[in-house]
Design an enzyme around this catalytic site. Structure first.
Site, PDB file in Angstrom:
ATOM      1  CG  ASP A 112      -0.178  -0.266   2.356  1.00 34.11           C
ATOM      2  OD1 ASP A 112       0.996  -0.285   2.438  1.00 34.11           O
ATOM      3  OD2 ASP A 112      -0.818  -0.047   3.546  1.00 34.11           O
ATOM      4  CG  HIS A 113       3.047   2.470   3.431  1.00 30.83           C
ATOM      5  ND1 HIS A 113       2.150   1.637   3.789  1.00 30.83           N
ATOM      6  CD2 HIS A 113       3.442   3.568   4.163  1.00 30.83           C
ATOM      7  CE1 HIS A 113       1.828   2.330   5.105  1.00 30.83           C
ATOM      8  NE2 HIS A 113       2.405   3.239   5.286  1.00 30.83           N
ATOM      9  CG  ASP A 130       1.906   1.743   9.210  1.00 33.17           C
ATOM     10  OD1 ASP A 130       2.662   2.244   8.065  1.00 33.17           O
ATOM     11  OD2 ASP A 130       1.049   2.672   9.605  1.00 33.17           O
ATOM     12  NE  ARG A 157       2.113  10.085  12.415  1.00 31.70           N
ATOM     13  CZ  ARG A 157       2.888   8.866  12.590  1.00 31.70           C
ATOM     14  NH1 ARG A 157       3.489   8.640  11.794  1.00 31.70           N
ATOM     15  NH2 ARG A 157       2.820   8.477  13.726  1.00 31.70           N
ATOM     16  CB  SER A 211      11.252   5.232  15.159  1.00 32.24           C
ATOM     17  OG  SER A 211      12.334   5.163  14.549  1.00 32.24           O
ATOM     18  NE  ARG A 216      14.441   4.900  11.320  1.00 33.30           N
ATOM     19  CZ  ARG A 216      14.277   6.245  11.184  1.00 33.30           C
ATOM     20  NH1 ARG A 216      15.331   6.730  11.046  1.00 33.30           N
ATOM     21  NH2 ARG A 216      13.133   7.031  11.420  1.00 33.30           N
TER      22      ARG A 216
HETATM   23 FE1  F3S Z   1      -0.881   4.662   4.683  1.00 33.18          FE
HETATM   24 FE2  F3S Z   1      -2.524   5.122   6.992  1.00 33.18          FE
HETATM   25 FE3  F3S Z   1      -0.118   5.245   7.169  1.00 33.18          FE
HETATM   26  S1  F3S Z   1      -2.722   5.622   4.884  1.00 33.18           S
HETATM   27  S2  F3S Z   1       0.666   5.985   5.133  1.00 33.18           S
HETATM   28  S3  F3S Z   1      -1.397   3.658   6.678  1.00 33.18           S
HETATM   29  S4  F3S Z   1      -1.285   6.712   7.879  1.00 33.18           S
END
Ligand code: F3S
Length: 754
Positions: A96-97, A161, A449, A645, A647
């Site tokens: 999705d990203h 996430d 955000r 974070s 990471r």
């Molecule tokens: Fe996607 Fe939601 Fe993060 S749309 S970028 S999962 S805030």
């Protein structure tokens, strides 16, 4: 093997596990439990002996893991190192990203498939090999798909996430974590988490008029600010809870991430049952109903909440007004009625240059119903939107359903553009045209955000966040100079009207959702022989080599690569930004190592003297030079080294580049653990002032490693350039298992051998 949704058998296993662990904990504590405690304690690794106190670390056994495509790359590469045939819990990957928003769903998806082919090939082949479920590009955003398919009351899950807590809308304890934590659970290790303080949020009354679930979390952000949720779980209760749909609850939990919360969650109720049924998950709804006592706080807690929650915050829904937050921070709050003054006082542009509705936060059927009804009011008067509107549906299930039921057509009729079912502009993947970078402008989104550059990469874009209804109202009026809910609008025929709050809105479709399975790549029955696809010449992906085991001898004559002064967060150690492109390629991303760290000897960030050639160079070049010369090195840090974070690259890159130990005045706990997992020794000065003994160009001995044991000390000998020597004693916090990781070269090496 991971199925297309959570099966009844799997849910029953989770409830059985919870009931067994809770019986033990109840006997020990002999007091009523909050809902959060029921899930957390119901998933303890050792319910009989774990000390249960806020602020202590506890080990838990989450039920599943979800990975988004950007963070999945390194997580899976690490999982491969453990040498397992399958994961210990169900795992899903969500593409999705990486999809950029530009021309609309169709062309954007084709471009993404081309641009990211090698990443998608890797993720799909790995998912087939290891039995993960994989949701392909276009299927939807991780948190929405989790809600539709996998979340249920009582579930405990991790996602790589931040907005994983979205699943709290269906009563799940869902936390956003770094890849290292996800890999732990995937390989069968427990998840270690700080026992949170549990905050009760008492919702009184009912939402009414233009006020939406989003306004509840925006209000909470206004009260608590972005730092107000650290090490806290927000558990909602009260009569207002049942007045909010499951997806409305998810919106609230989703943005609990902006408070910095561990997670947020709602107790099981009929609205959750309705949503589960509508998603075709009737069995999950029934099972939750049968185990309702497990899935809510005990009645005694609700009768006397201030006694059992660490803190109780009250929100009166009857008095709550629609809110707007921004720009640049989600806790900079005002109300819609106060927005014109807020904009004028801040000198922000009045004109709304773009509006965006959707993302993982606000793209439910209910949200789309409401804004489509508002669009209908506009179209009925012969009008279109004044501001361009982008819609990012959370999933193909939502998109196909609102196409079938007509909401999409009503939105497009007033000028909306529908983008792919993906993150897109929510994560900066917006190929914005028609505005030069650096031009000040205002936008409004229903996302979560709004820090600078978040949407379009332009630091001058002022992003405001609000509910979908408020976003659309401003898109109708086109600017922030007036209250869009009370200001008259001029119709095409010259008459005037005001927007009316949509009535009789369906929170779920009457005919049920359109179930999309085309986007799901199911694991293969015999996937074990699937070849994992990584091009040898790829610059984005590379198979990890196991780190070498400890030689068995003390470390002598090590180089000092870095002595950092002041703050050295994981972002200073391994910066993000453009480097994220290489997150699946450890060698390439390691070129960012210590780019942000401040050299204690010079005050300059990212550079030091190369001890081999005497030149001033970036840390990555120096580390590579030492590595090529067969020399290992040490980094020295100040207090709370590695905060920020979790990471995993901040621990992996130093190890990959030849680091053997990090010595500090103190560590941030998660980073310290990450260093241990990668086989790096995290050590602290017994006397914090010994940090000052470290001089530029020192050679370092670390002695006593052969006797390394829990509670032992390590002797530090510094050989200064002038021939003098300083001595110091170092502590470590490794337990017996972690010492075994160190000896094996890393936790994953150890697991592979076990
Ligand atoms: Fe996607 Fe939601 Fe993060 S749309 S970028 S999962 S805030």
């Amino acid at each position: 093997m991971t199925s297309v949704d959570s099966t009844a058998a799997y849910i029953e296993t989770v409830y059985r596990k919870m009931a067994t662990a809770l019986a033990i904990v109840r006997q020990r504590l002999a007091r009523p439990l909050t809902y959060t405690e029921k899930i957390l304690y119901g998933h303890l690794d050792a319910p009989a002996e774990t000390e249960l106190e806020a602020g202590r670390y506890i080990k838990t056994r989450p039920d599943r893991v979800a990975l988004q495509d950007a963070t999945a790359q390194m997580a899976i590469l690490q999982f491969m190192l453990a040498g397992k045939d399958e994961a210990a819990v169900p795992v899903t990957i969500h593409c999705d990203h990486l999809i950029r928003a530009h021309r609309g769903a169709g062309p954007d998806l084709s471009l993404a498939r081309n641009e990211n082919r090698e990443v998608y090939d890797f993720l799909t082949s790995a998912s087939q090999r290891y039995g993960f479920g994989c949701w392909l590009p276009g299927a939807g955003i991780i948190h929405q798909v989790i809600l539709e398919r996998y979340a249920f009351p009582g579930l405990m899950m991790l996602g790589t996430d931040s907005h994983t807590p979205n699943a709290g809308g269906l009563g799940a304890f869902a936390s956003g974590v770094g890849g290292a934590d996800a890999v732990d659970v995937m390989v069968g290790m427990p998840w270690e988490v700080l026992h949170p303080h549990i905050v009760g949020v008492h919702l009184k009354g009912r939402l009414h008029g233009w006020t939406a679930p989003k306004d509840i979390i925006l209000r909470l952000l206004a009260v608590l600010t972005c730092a107000g949720g650290t090490n806290r779980v927000f558990e909602y209760f009260g009569d207002g809870v049942e007045s909010i749909s499951a997806t409305g609850k998810s919106t609230i939990c989703n943005m609990g991430a902006e408070l910095g919360a561990t997670t947020s969650l709602f107790p099981f109720d009929r609205r959750m049952q309705l949503y589960l049924q509508s998603c075709g998950r009737r069995e999950a709804a029934e099972l939750a109903g049968q185990h309702a006592d497990l899935l809510r706080a005990d009645p005694e807690v609700l009768a006397d909440p201030t006694r059992y929650f660490a803190e109780v915050i009250e929100i009166d829904l009857d008095a709550l007004e629609p809110h707007v937050v921004g720009p640049h921070s989600p806790d900079r709050a005002t109300t819609v009625s106060g927005m014109a003054a807020h904009v004028a006082a801040g000198g922000y542009p009045e004109k709304v240059s773009y509006a965006m509705i959707g993302s993982c936060t606000n793209s439910s059927y209910e949200d789309m119903e409401k804004i489509a009804a508002m669009a209908g009011q506009l179209a009925d008067r012969g009008l279109r939107l004044k501001t361009p509107l982008l819609i990012t549906p959370g999933s193909e299930q939502v998109r196909a359903t609102i196409e079938r039921d007509g909401q999409l057509a009503r939105l497009e009729a007033v000028g909306a553009t529908v983008l792919a079912n993906a993150c897109g502009p929510c994560i900066g993947q917006w190929n914005r045209e028609g505005l030069e970078k650096g031009t000040k402008n205002s936008i409004i989104t229903s996302y979560n955000r709004n820090f600078p550059k978040r949407n379009d990469g332009n630091p001058e874009t002022c992003c405001f966040i609000a509910s979908p209804e408020t976003c659309l109202a401003y898109a109708i009026h086109g600017d922030f100079s007036r209250d869009p809910y009370t200001t008259e609008i001029k119709a095409a025929d010259g008459s005037t009207f005001r927007l009316n709050p949509p009535q009789a809105v369906h929170e779920v479709p009457e005919a049920g959702f359109v179930r999309d399975v085309a986007g799901f790549l199911a694991p293969l029955e015999n996937g074990g022989r699937t070849e994992i696809k990584i091009r040898p010449e790829s610059e984005r992906l590379a198979i990890l080599d196991p780190f070498p085991p400890w030689s068995g001898a003390d470390f002598r004559n090590l180089r000092l690569l870095l002595k950092a002064r002041g703050k050295c967060t994981t972002d200073h150690i391994s910066p993000a930004g453009p480097w994220l492109r290489f997150r699946g390629h450890l060698d390439n991303i390691s070129n960012n190592i210590f780019n942000g760290a401040v050299n204690a000897f010079t005050g300059e960030a990212g550079k030091a003297v190369n001890g081999i050639n005497g030149e001033i160079q970036p840390y990555n070049e120096i580390a590579r030079a030492y590595k090529t010369a067969g020399e290992s090195w040490v980094a020295v840090g100040d207090t709370n080294y590695g905060e920020g974070s979790s990471r995993e690259h901040a621990a992996m890159s130093p190890r990959h580049m030849g680091g053997l130990a990090v010595i500090t005045r103190s560590f941030a706990r998660i980073h310290e653990t990450n260093l241990k997992k990668q086989g790096i020794l995290p050590l602290t000065f017994t006397r914090p002032e010994d940090y000052d003994l470290v001089q530029d160009g020192d050679r370092i001995d670390l002695l006593g490693l052969t006797e390394l044991a829990p509670g032992s000390t390590v002797r530090l000998v510094l050989h200064h350039r002038d021939g003098s020597i300083s001595d110091s004693v170092l502590n470590h916090s490794l337990n017996a298992e972690q010492i075994a990781w160190f000896k094996a070269g890393s936790a994953l090496n150890f697991l592979r051998r076990a």
